[in-house]
Design a protein around this motif. Structure first.
Motif, PDB file in Angstrom:
ATOM      1  N   GLU A 160      -8.229 -47.460  11.887  1.00  0.00           N
ATOM      2  CA  GLU A 160      -9.321 -48.037  12.648  1.00  0.00           C
ATOM      3  C   GLU A 160     -10.656 -47.637  12.042  1.00  0.00           C
ATOM      4  OE1 GLU A 160      -8.463 -46.492  16.540  1.00  0.00           O
ATOM      5  OE2 GLU A 160      -9.804 -44.771  16.263  1.00  0.00           O
ATOM      6  N   PHE A 161     -11.700 -48.404  12.383  1.00  0.00           N
ATOM      7  CA  PHE A 161     -13.036 -48.142  11.845  1.00  0.00           C
ATOM      8  C   PHE A 161     -14.081 -48.778  12.750  1.00  0.00           C
ATOM      9  CE2 PHE A 161     -11.936 -52.291  10.358  1.00  0.00           C
ATOM     10  CZ  PHE A 161     -13.133 -53.000  10.286  1.00  0.00           C
ATOM     11  N   SER A 162     -15.336 -48.438  12.515  1.00  0.00           N
ATOM     12  CA  SER A 162     -16.453 -49.031  13.249  1.00  0.00           C
ATOM     13  C   SER A 162     -17.477 -49.563  12.247  1.00  0.00           C
ATOM     14  CB  SER A 162     -17.125 -47.996  14.148  1.00  0.00           C
ATOM     15  OG  SER A 162     -16.236 -47.531  15.143  1.00  0.00           O
ATOM     16  N   PRO A 163     -18.011 -50.771  12.484  1.00  0.00           N
ATOM     17  CA  PRO A 163     -19.074 -51.278  11.609  1.00  0.00           C
ATOM     18  C   PRO A 163     -20.317 -50.394  11.718  1.00  0.00           C
ATOM     19  CG  PRO A 163     -18.101 -53.049  12.919  1.00  0.00           C
ATOM     20  CD  PRO A 163     -17.600 -51.759  13.485  1.00  0.00           C
ATOM     21  N   VAL A 164     -21.166 -50.453  10.724  1.00  0.00           N
ATOM     22  CA  VAL A 164     -22.411 -49.679  10.738  1.00  0.00           C
ATOM     23  C   VAL A 164     -23.265 -50.131  11.922  1.00  0.00           C
ATOM     24  CG1 VAL A 164     -24.508 -49.097   9.458  1.00  0.00           C
ATOM     25  CG2 VAL A 164     -22.359 -49.487   8.230  1.00  0.00           C
ATOM     26  N   GLY A 165     -23.758 -49.160  12.697  1.00  0.00           N
ATOM     27  CA  GLY A 165     -24.629 -49.474  13.830  1.00  0.00           C
ATOM     28  C   GLY A 165     -23.908 -49.996  15.046  1.00  0.00           C
ATOM     29  N   SER A 166     -22.593 -49.838  15.106  1.00  0.00           N
ATOM     30  CA  SER A 166     -21.815 -50.325  16.243  1.00  0.00           C
ATOM     31  C   SER A 166     -20.909 -49.228  16.783  1.00  0.00           C
ATOM     32  CB  SER A 166     -20.976 -51.539  15.825  1.00  0.00           C
ATOM     33  OG  SER A 166     -20.125 -51.931  16.874  1.00  0.00           O
ATOM     34  N   LEU A 167     -20.684 -49.246  18.093  1.00  0.00           N
ATOM     35  CA  LEU A 167     -19.779 -48.281  18.724  1.00  0.00           C
ATOM     36  C   LEU A 167     -18.371 -48.837  18.860  1.00  0.00           C
ATOM     37  CD1 LEU A 167     -22.084 -46.917  21.579  1.00  0.00           C
ATOM     38  CD2 LEU A 167     -21.526 -45.809  19.406  1.00  0.00           C
ATOM     39  N   LYS A 168     -18.215 -50.132  18.631  1.00  0.00           N
ATOM     40  CA  LYS A 168     -16.894 -50.723  18.828  1.00  0.00           C
ATOM     41  C   LYS A 168     -15.927 -50.272  17.743  1.00  0.00           C
ATOM     42  CE  LYS A 168     -17.709 -55.141  16.447  1.00  0.00           C
ATOM     43  NZ  LYS A 168     -17.761 -56.589  16.605  1.00  0.00           N
ATOM     44  N   LYS A 222     -25.702 -56.457  14.104  1.00  0.00           N
ATOM     45  CA  LYS A 222     -27.048 -57.013  14.042  1.00  0.00           C
ATOM     46  C   LYS A 222     -28.050 -55.924  14.407  1.00  0.00           C
ATOM     47  CE  LYS A 222     -29.915 -60.691  16.014  1.00  0.00           C
ATOM     48  NZ  LYS A 222     -29.949 -61.824  16.980  1.00  0.00           N
ATOM     49  N   GLY A 223     -29.091 -55.745  13.579  1.00  0.00           N
ATOM     50  CA  GLY A 223     -30.103 -54.740  13.842  1.00  0.00           C
ATOM     51  C   GLY A 223     -29.700 -53.327  13.476  1.00  0.00           C
ATOM     52  N   ALA A 224     -28.576 -53.168  12.741  1.00  0.00           N
ATOM     53  CA  ALA A 224     -28.092 -51.826  12.381  1.00  0.00           C
ATOM     54  C   ALA A 224     -29.088 -51.093  11.490  1.00  0.00           C
ATOM     55  CB  ALA A 224     -26.733 -51.920  11.688  1.00  0.00           C
ATOM     56  N   THR A 270     -32.944 -51.926   8.845  1.00  0.00           N
ATOM     57  CA  THR A 270     -33.993 -52.882   8.481  1.00  0.00           C
ATOM     58  C   THR A 270     -33.429 -53.973   7.577  1.00  0.00           C
ATOM     59  OG1 THR A 270     -35.638 -51.119   8.563  1.00  0.00           O
ATOM     60  CG2 THR A 270     -36.261 -53.139   7.415  1.00  0.00           C
ATOM     61  N   GLY A 271     -33.606 -55.205   7.985  1.00  0.00           N
ATOM     62  CA  GLY A 271     -33.092 -56.323   7.199  1.00  0.00           C
ATOM     63  C   GLY A 271     -31.762 -56.858   7.703  1.00  0.00           C
ATOM     64  N   ALA A 272     -31.118 -56.139   8.634  1.00  0.00           N
ATOM     65  CA  ALA A 272     -29.830 -56.600   9.183  1.00  0.00           C
ATOM     66  C   ALA A 272     -30.105 -57.583  10.311  1.00  0.00           C
ATOM     67  CB  ALA A 272     -29.008 -55.412   9.676  1.00  0.00           C
ATOM     68  N   GLN A 273     -30.488 -58.802   9.941  1.00  0.00           N
ATOM     69  CA  GLN A 273     -30.876 -59.796  10.935  1.00  0.00           C
ATOM     70  C   GLN A 273     -29.687 -60.445  11.625  1.00  0.00           C
ATOM     71  OE1 GLN A 273     -33.508 -62.516   8.910  1.00  0.00           O
ATOM     72  NE2 GLN A 273     -35.095 -60.962   8.611  1.00  0.00           N
ATOM     73  N   GLN A 274     -28.520 -60.273  11.056  1.00  0.00           N
ATOM     74  CA  GLN A 274     -27.309 -60.759  11.707  1.00  0.00           C
ATOM     75  C   GLN A 274     -26.137 -59.859  11.351  1.00  0.00           C
ATOM     76  OE1 GLN A 274     -26.892 -64.731  10.215  1.00  0.00           O
ATOM     77  NE2 GLN A 274     -26.031 -64.078   8.265  1.00  0.00           N
ATOM     78  N   ALA A 275     -25.115 -59.905  12.191  1.00  0.00           N
ATOM     79  CA  ALA A 275     -23.932 -59.072  11.952  1.00  0.00           C
ATOM     80  C   ALA A 275     -23.215 -59.521  10.682  1.00  0.00           C
ATOM     81  CB  ALA A 275     -22.987 -59.153  13.142  1.00  0.00           C
ATOM     82  N   LYS A 276     -22.568 -58.582  10.012  1.00  0.00           N
ATOM     83  CA  LYS A 276     -21.832 -58.893   8.791  1.00  0.00           C
ATOM     84  C   LYS A 276     -20.411 -58.352   8.900  1.00  0.00           C
ATOM     85  CE  LYS A 276     -21.571 -57.850   3.859  1.00  0.00           C
ATOM     86  NZ  LYS A 276     -22.190 -57.177   2.704  1.00  0.00           N
ATOM     87  N   ILE A 277     -19.469 -59.151   8.483  1.00  0.00           N
ATOM     88  CA  ILE A 277     -18.068 -58.725   8.472  1.00  0.00           C
ATOM     89  C   ILE A 277     -17.805 -57.973   7.176  1.00  0.00           C
ATOM     90  CG2 ILE A 277     -15.670 -59.503   8.472  1.00  0.00           C
ATOM     91  CD1 ILE A 277     -16.615 -61.978  10.001  1.00  0.00           C
TER      92      ILE A 277
END
Length: 465
Positions: A265-273, A219-221, A223-230
């Motif tokens: 392994e991988f990380s979603p855009v805008g996430s450190l997890k 979420k917030g990754a 502009t326009g990413a108003q919620q997380a996406k799988i």
């Protein structure tokens, strides 16, 4: 032991943390632990956990507050609340907030094991339901991978062996040869990755959205990413990720895909997890990836990591023995699909099928048979039906016949020399194109020089162009 998932244990009691960690590590899980809220949030923001054991009483905060924060970061993680101070009211509050289960201390590791197995099953169902709701999985046509040609039988034998391993596969072949169907066949036989089959058409994804489509985003990754996406990789957990037309993946994302293939392994855009990629990757292409490597459009290291096993599908013209087999298979399939009485092909139609070179391969044959079933009104499919269904050889033949008839009629002769037919046709095309020689040559399929020489020979070299 095969990796089963990732667990986080959050409890201020060291005996609880160590006891659960040792037990579940032996069971095949990766386990992290935290003794307070701060450590727990650090772990949770960096990694993807399938299950969390969460104590309600922590030295630096309330467990119910942490439960809320966890679910805001990743609502897919299944939270099992644990407490020595538990009561029905506390349990109900935790479940209402989104916890999966509640265990009151003291509990046995076997109770914990049962809860974890149920939680992971719940997460799998959640992902499958999300997948369907978001329409990320195309409705599968129940078309099988069919073939009796020796080359195809050899490929299927290799596919059976592959199904018992966890290796990556690269399927090559011309467009329309059935690469996607072969990938589904491997998944059907898979003994290791029995989860969902998720297809990514790398040629259809907008380049700027490719990273988010494949890896997901927080979420917030951007502009326009108003919620997380799988992402598609996560949807494929436990199953097969099929990357069709792999050569179209942007070069700058190939390094990130390489990490998925190599390190799982991988990380979603805008996430450190970091999320474990428990998937088998099958890639397909109609291009020569070695040539793409030479041109600098495809990473060499990624090519070799994908090309652990290469299955090359021959074009239909090289497996002629399967043409009639496939034609009859598709005929039966589409008659059933459109609820029409079973039809047959006339001998002449079968002969035309065998003589044709099928540049579009199996896809072209499939689409033709579907049109034939739709348009034919009689039990036997004849040449007339082929013409109506726009079978290329007959369409070309009809155009030639119509042109010849037109020229014969206009000259009032029974026989017209071939060169005269050619001349009148070319002049007709030129007139339609306002005497644009370059455009006419292109439409006629000849070079401009050849066209100029012909016109000079026929006395049209003085014509203004």
């Amino acid at each position: 032991m095969r990796y089963k998932g990732r667990i986080l244990v959050v409890d201020d009691e060291i005996d609880i943390r160590e006891g659960l960690s040792i037990f579940f590590q032996k069971e095949g899980y990766q386990v992290d632990n935290a003794e307070n809220k701060k450590e727990a949030l650090e772990h949770f923001s960096k990694k993807e956990y399938d299950v969390v054991f969460l104590d309600l009483k922590l030295p630096d905060g309330n467990g119910l507050d942490l439960l809320k924060e966890f679910l805001e970061i990743n609502y897919e993680s299944q939270i099992i609340v644990i407490s020595a101070y538990g009561n029905i009211e506390t349990a109900v509050s935790a479940i209402k907030m989104g916890a999966f289960d509640f265990l009151e201390k003291p509990f046995s590791v076997y109770q914990a094991k049962v809860a974890v197995e149920k939680a992971i099953e719940k997460k799998k169902l959640l992902l499958e339901n999300l997948y369907l709701k978001l329409s990320l999985k195309e409705k599968e046509e129940k078309i099988n991978f069919v073939g009796e040609d020796p080359k195809i039988k050899q490929i299927l034998e290799k596919a059976k062996i592959i199904a018992s391993t966890d290796c990556t596969v690269l399927i090559t072949g011309e467009s329309g040869t059935g690469k996607g169907l072969l990938a589904k066949k491997i998944h059907e036989m898979d003994l290791v990755y029995k989860g969902p089959f998720v297809c990514v058409d790398c040629g259809a994804v907008v380049p700027t959205l490719f990273e988010s489509e494949l890896f997901g985003h927080a979420k917030g990754a951007f502009t326009g990413a108003q919620q997380a996406k799988i992402g598609k990789i996560e949807f494929a957990q436990g199953g097969v990720l099929f990357l069709d037309e792999i050569a179209n993946i942007p070069l700058d994302l190939q390094a990130k895909l390489l990490k998925v293939v190599e390190e799982k392994e991988f990380s979603p855009v805008g996430s450190l997890k970091v999320i474990k990629a428990n998937v088998r990757i099958i890639a397909a292409t109609n291009k020569d990836l070695k040539e793409e490597v030479k041109k600098g459009t495809f990473r060499e290291d990624l090519y070799y990591r994908l090309n652990v096993v290469n299955l090359h599908l021959p074009p239909l013209r090289e497996r002629k023995g399967d043409i009639l087999l496939l034609a009859n298979y598709f005929l039966k399939y589409f008659c059933e699909k459109y609820k029409k009485p079973m039809k047959i092909f006339s001998p002449k139609v079968l002969s035309l099928f065998m003589d044709y070179h099928w540049p579009g391969n199996i896809r072209e044959l499939k689409n033709l048979i579907e049109r034939l079933v739709i348009f034919s009104t009689k039990e036997e499919i004849t040449e007339k039906d082929l013409l109506l269904a726009e079978f290329e050889p007959l369409v070309k033949e009809k155009r030639t016949e119509e042109l010849t008839k037109e020229l014969v009629t206009s000259n009032g002769e029974e026989i017209v020399p071939v060169e005269e037919i050619e001349k009148q046709y070319i002049i007709k095309v030129l007139k339609q194109l306002n005497w644009n020689k370059s455009l006419a040559a292109k439409k006629l399929g000849i070079d401009r020089k050849t066209l100029t020489l012909k016109l000079k020979k026929w006395g049209y070299d003085k014509q203004l162009f």
